[in-house]
Motif scaffolding. Structure first.
Motif, PDB file in Angstrom:
ATOM      1  N   ALA A  38      40.460 -73.587  -4.799  1.00 45.02           N
ATOM      2  CA  ALA A  38      40.694 -72.146  -4.659  1.00 45.02           C
ATOM      3  C   ALA A  38      39.342 -71.445  -4.678  1.00 45.02           C
ATOM      4  CB  ALA A  38      41.586 -71.640  -5.785  1.00 45.02           C
ATOM      5  N   ALA A  39      38.476 -71.872  -5.594  1.00 44.64           N
ATOM      6  CA  ALA A  39      37.134 -71.290  -5.678  1.00 44.64           C
ATOM      7  C   ALA A  39      36.326 -71.615  -4.429  1.00 44.64           C
ATOM      8  CB  ALA A  39      36.415 -71.809  -6.924  1.00 44.64           C
TER       9      ALA A  39
ATOM     10  N   ALA B   4      37.050 -69.221  -1.797  1.00 50.97           N
ATOM     11  CA  ALA B   4      36.407 -67.945  -2.097  1.00 50.97           C
ATOM     12  C   ALA B   4      34.923 -67.994  -1.759  1.00 50.97           C
ATOM     13  CB  ALA B   4      36.605 -67.600  -3.573  1.00 50.97           C
TER      14      ALA B   4
ATOM     15  N   LEU C 135      46.802 -70.116  -5.072  1.00 56.14           N
ATOM     16  CA  LEU C 135      46.013 -69.561  -6.178  1.00 56.14           C
ATOM     17  C   LEU C 135      44.944 -68.605  -5.646  1.00 56.14           C
ATOM     18  CD1 LEU C 135      45.237 -69.466  -9.148  1.00 56.14           C
ATOM     19  CD2 LEU C 135      43.964 -71.594  -8.845  1.00 56.14           C
TER      20      LEU C 135
ATOM     21  N   LEU D 164      44.661 -64.493  -6.421  1.00 52.40           N
ATOM     22  CA  LEU D 164      43.483 -63.790  -6.937  1.00 52.40           C
ATOM     23  C   LEU D 164      43.102 -62.615  -6.040  1.00 52.40           C
ATOM     24  CD1 LEU D 164      43.225 -66.118  -8.968  1.00 52.40           C
ATOM     25  CD2 LEU D 164      40.789 -66.078  -8.542  1.00 52.40           C
TER      26      LEU D 164
ATOM     27  N   ALA E  18      45.193 -60.941  -4.167  1.00 52.01           N
ATOM     28  CA  ALA E  18      46.222 -59.917  -4.343  1.00 52.01           C
ATOM     29  C   ALA E  18      45.999 -59.123  -5.628  1.00 52.01           C
ATOM     30  CB  ALA E  18      47.609 -60.566  -4.356  1.00 52.01           C
ATOM     31  N   LEU E  19      45.476 -59.791  -6.649  1.00 53.49           N
ATOM     32  CA  LEU E  19      45.245 -59.107  -7.923  1.00 53.49           C
ATOM     33  C   LEU E  19      44.127 -58.075  -7.828  1.00 53.49           C
ATOM     34  CD1 LEU E  19      45.522 -62.070 -10.431  1.00 53.49           C
ATOM     35  CD2 LEU E  19      47.051 -60.107 -10.269  1.00 53.49           C
ATOM     36  N   GLY E  20      43.397 -58.082  -6.713  1.00 53.92           N
ATOM     37  CA  GLY E  20      42.369 -57.065  -6.539  1.00 53.92           C
ATOM     38  C   GLY E  20      40.963 -57.598  -6.646  1.00 53.92           C
ATOM     39  N   LEU E  21      40.812 -58.919  -6.606  1.00 50.46           N
ATOM     40  CA  LEU E  21      39.456 -59.471  -6.636  1.00 50.46           C
ATOM     41  C   LEU E  21      38.944 -59.573  -5.200  1.00 50.46           C
ATOM     42  CD1 LEU E  21      40.148 -62.103  -9.374  1.00 50.46           C
ATOM     43  CD2 LEU E  21      38.751 -60.050  -9.574  1.00 50.46           C
ATOM     44  N   PRO E  22      37.717 -59.149  -4.975  1.00 53.31           N
ATOM     45  CA  PRO E  22      37.207 -59.050  -3.603  1.00 53.31           C
ATOM     46  C   PRO E  22      36.722 -60.391  -3.064  1.00 53.31           C
ATOM     47  CG  PRO E  22      35.564 -58.264  -5.144  1.00 53.31           C
ATOM     48  CD  PRO E  22      36.738 -58.681  -5.963  1.00 53.31           C
ATOM     49  N   LEU E  23      37.618 -61.348  -2.968  1.00 53.61           N
ATOM     50  CA  LEU E  23      37.212 -62.709  -2.617  1.00 53.61           C
ATOM     51  C   LEU E  23      37.383 -63.031  -1.144  1.00 53.61           C
ATOM     52  CD1 LEU E  23      38.651 -64.648  -5.682  1.00 53.61           C
ATOM     53  CD2 LEU E  23      36.324 -63.833  -5.302  1.00 53.61           C
TER      54      LEU E  23
ATOM     55  N   GLY F 123      39.905 -57.364  -0.604  1.00 54.45           N
ATOM     56  CA  GLY F 123      40.867 -57.885  -1.553  1.00 54.45           C
ATOM     57  C   GLY F 123      41.910 -56.842  -1.839  1.00 54.45           C
ATOM     58  N   GLY F 124      42.803 -57.142  -2.790  1.00 56.42           N
ATOM     59  CA  GLY F 124      43.861 -56.206  -3.120  1.00 56.42           C
ATOM     60  C   GLY F 124      45.075 -56.429  -2.249  1.00 56.42           C
ATOM     61  N   LEU F 125      46.117 -55.661  -2.524  1.00 56.26           N
ATOM     62  CA  LEU F 125      47.369 -55.868  -1.796  1.00 56.26           C
ATOM     63  C   LEU F 125      47.270 -55.430  -0.345  1.00 56.26           C
ATOM     64  CD1 LEU F 125      49.982 -54.789  -4.469  1.00 56.26           C
ATOM     65  CD2 LEU F 125      49.538 -57.086  -3.597  1.00 56.26           C
TER      66      LEU F 125
END
Ligand SMILES: Nc1ncnc2c1ncn2[C@@H]1O[C@H](COP(=O)(O)OP(=O)(O)OP(=O)(O)O)[C@@H](O)[C@H]1O
Ligand SMILES: [Mg+2]
Lengths: 224, 201, 202
Positions: free
Chosen positions: C29-30, C33, C75, C79, C81-86, C92-94
């Motif tokens: 997952a990382a 990113a 995963l 991350l 979706a939770l708002g991390l700019p990956l 990022g974000g929804l």
């Protein structure tokens, strides 16, 4: 007490340990030996990360190959590379991660983590990004994250290999002061003066097993 | 410490509203705009969402960023849709996009990652019956973020090594060693996690 | 190699500790990113850097197999979706799931699973041909999810399909690249258990 009873191990066709029998009762034990002599393999058997293909290991009478969980609760392990041992983003969270299943409140976990960091010279680093610590600090953090679980035995596989001379010394001095039984795998022979016992491995067999001075002398002869 | 991510700290009504409630509102909005076909009503909704930005006191810089992101997408979609279908349809599609993107973005800007994790962990609790363990989400977030830090370092080192062999422009010359080191990192991390009792979770 | 089944390295060393599974999922997952964080690559004198992140799901499936590859992508998307700019470009974000490409993002999960399912069938390790086939299927699955999702906005499947044609050349190039890279990794790290249903603890 750690017992190896007639341990043999092979990776595929390749035999790496052959008939190793040891009873480790001393407080501070070191494994030394050439690259590939089987030190790491033997050390990993103590907490069940590797299961022997022959013979058996007992840690206070419990076999890690059968009861890995129970043994890993009592045996801590510090690896060589601090970068892959730090699992959470900050130092405080990393130590607290070890406590996640102890049924403690979040505040209590954080309190214990801070206490641990303070004791080993990382006071105030709770919120510090773990990957920005120095190599020596990272290895101290890895040690904190294991010790916070209060293990009976601590196995360290070349924990000082990536540290500078000063940090090597400091780290081993710390190990010597711990109440835990220590099994240290290392190539830093001059740090073993205060150890109680040194086991020399050579091509998967015990070549010497003695007090540091005679054991290391034997080892030096072996490699010269 | 979960990083702020795209969250913009503030104290507005939208910041103070519970993450779970905001999420439900967002879902309701999504359903609403798919049943509404009238450009007028969609326009009104879009206006309402836009008003959310001053209400949440989103910084002009952030707003500008969003505009810069939205304009090319909307422009492209509008043109293609107009050409292929017609003007009315193009307007409806773009208004829908404007509403969903604008609202979802507002949600992210005003909701702390930590709070969202807690809300999801709580909201998914009923799924425990099916063997899911939502309470691990926070840990997974932490583990992954730390792995991102570790891999960024490895990626940098791999690139350095590649430069040294002056193979800069070859993608496989970067990707293959990077992946191999990534796998090695995963193996080491697996052992470290096992040593910390993760396998009996 | 008479006792081939008992001699695989992965069997004696890494007895499928659940922790090893978790680690591979998290690290991949990382990995996806980091592909987005890393500045784009300039290939063969191209003026525009190519974005590598969408090769991540294909690589995850090609190297980890269906279950862990799919989990890694899931995963990663969680991350985001939770708002991390990956997501590449620091997105990022929804909102990224709501836009035209949202379905293609969700499709990544199925992509990884399908690639993994095909790659796993090749023993002892997948060759280039299997990998190419698997990745073509993986990209196709992504379109199968992405196009109808987009059509939900446009209200017309045909239009969405036509608009998606823009991605085809880039994706074709990337899947060849992924296959080459994955084949090399499988050759270099024979322990990658894309296939090997690990022998249970004895
Ligand atoms: N996972 C593995 N799969 C196959 N062979 C392995 C594996 N791990 C170790 N070996 C082999 O087993 C032998 C012993 O390795 P081990 O890591 O125990 O040596 P060591 O004494 O710790 O060496 P070093 O000082 O280099 O760390 C080596 O020949 C090594 O190649
Ligand atoms: Mg070793």
């Amino acid at each position: 007490m750690i017992e190896f009873e007639g341990i043999g191990h092979r990776y595929g066709e390749h035999a790496v340990l052959d008939d190793v029998t040891l009873r480790l009762t001393e407080q501070r034990v070191a494994f030394v030996g050439a690259n590939g002599s089987g030190k790491s393999t033997l050390a990993r058997m103590i907490n069940g990360l590797v299961h022997p293909t022959g013979g058996r290991v007992l840690v206070d009478g419990v076999d890690p190959a059968r009861q890995g969980r129970a043994v890993r609760n009592r045996v801590g392990f510090v690896f060589t590379n601090p970068d892959s041992q730090i699992v959470m983003p900050t130092a405080g969270e990393d130590v607290a991660f070890s406590l996640r299943k102890k049924g403690l409140s979040r505040a209590e976990r954080e309190r214990r983590a801070s206490g641990m960091l303070a004791r080993y010279g990382l006071a105030g680093y709770e919120e510090h990004p773990a990957h920005q610590l120095s190599g020596g600090q990272k290895q101290l953090l890895a040690l904190c994250s294991m010790l916070v679980l209060e293990p009976d035995v601590l196995v360290c596989d070349e924990p000082t290999t990536l540290l500078d001379l000063r940090n090597k010394r400091r780290f081993v001095e710390l190990l010597e002061q711990l109440p835990q039984q220590i099994v240290l795998v290392t190539h830093d022979l001059d740090l073993l003066g205060n150890f109680d016992r040194v086991v020399v491995l050579d091509e998967g067999r015990v070549a010497a097993d003695d007090l540091p001075e005679p054991a290391l002398e034997h080892y030096r002869k072996l490699i010269s | 410490m979960t990083p702020l991510g795209l969250y913009q700290p503030g104290t507005s009504v939208l910041h103070r509203a519970a993450a779970g409630h905001k999420f439900l509102a967002l879902l309701a909005l999504a359903v609403l705009i798919f049943v509404v076909h009238s450009p007028v009503w969609l326009g009104v909704t879009a206006l309402a969402v836009t008003l959310g930005y001053p209400v949440a006191r989103v910084s002009p810089r952030r707003c500008l960023q969003l505009v810069r992101l939205l304009v090319p997408v909307l422009g492209l979609v509008f043109a293609a849709q107009w050409w292929l279908v017609g003007f009315d349809s193009a307007a409806v599609v773009c208004l829908r996009l404007l509403v969903t993107l604008g609202a979802a973005n507002l949600f992210t800007l005003t909701t702390r990652v930590d709070d969202l994790v807690t809300a999801v962990e709580r909201g998914l609790r009923p799924t425990r019956r099916f063997g899911v363990r939502p309470e691990r989400l926070g840990l997974l977030v932490g583990l992954t973020l730390q792995a991102v830090a570790a891999l960024s370092m490895i990626a940098g080192q791999t690139r350095e090594a590649q430069r040294a062999r002056s193979a800069e422009r070859s993608l496989p010359a970067f990707a293959v060693p990077f992946l191999i080191r990534t796998l090695r990192h995963a193996d080491e991390l697996g052992e470290a996690l096992a040593a910390r009792g993760v396998d009996d979770d | 190699m008479s006792e081939a089944r008992n001699t695989s390295i992965s069997q004696s060393s890494g007895r499928a500790l659940p922790a090893a599974d978790l680690a591979r999922t998290v690290v991949f997952a990382a990995f996806i990113a980091v592909l987005g964080l890393f500045p784009g690559f300039y290939l063969g004198g191209a003026a525009v850097p190519i974005v590598l992140q969408n090769t991540g799901p294909l690589l995850a499936g090609s190297i980890l197999g269906a279950r862990r590859g799919g989990a890694a992508v899931l995963l990663f998307l969680a991350l985001v979706a939770l708002g991390l700019p990956l997501l590449s470009g620091g997105r990022g974000g929804l909102a990224v799931f709501a836009g035209p490409s949202g379905g293609f993002l969700i499709g990544y999960v199925f992509s990884a699973v399908v690639v993994g399912l095909i790659v796993q069938r090749a023993t002892p390790r997948p060759g280039l041909l299997v990998l190419l086939l698997a990745n073509v299927a993986g990209v196709a699955v992504d379109y199968l999810v992405g196009i109808p999702y987009w059509a939900a906005f446009t209200g017309d499947l045909r239009v969405a399909a036509i608009q998606s044609l823009v991605f085809v050349p880039g994706d074709a190039a990337k899947l060849v690249l992924v296959s080459l890279v994955a084949a090399a990794v499988h050759r270099a790290v024979p322990t990658v258990p894309a296939a090997s249903p690990r022998t249970a603890e004895d």
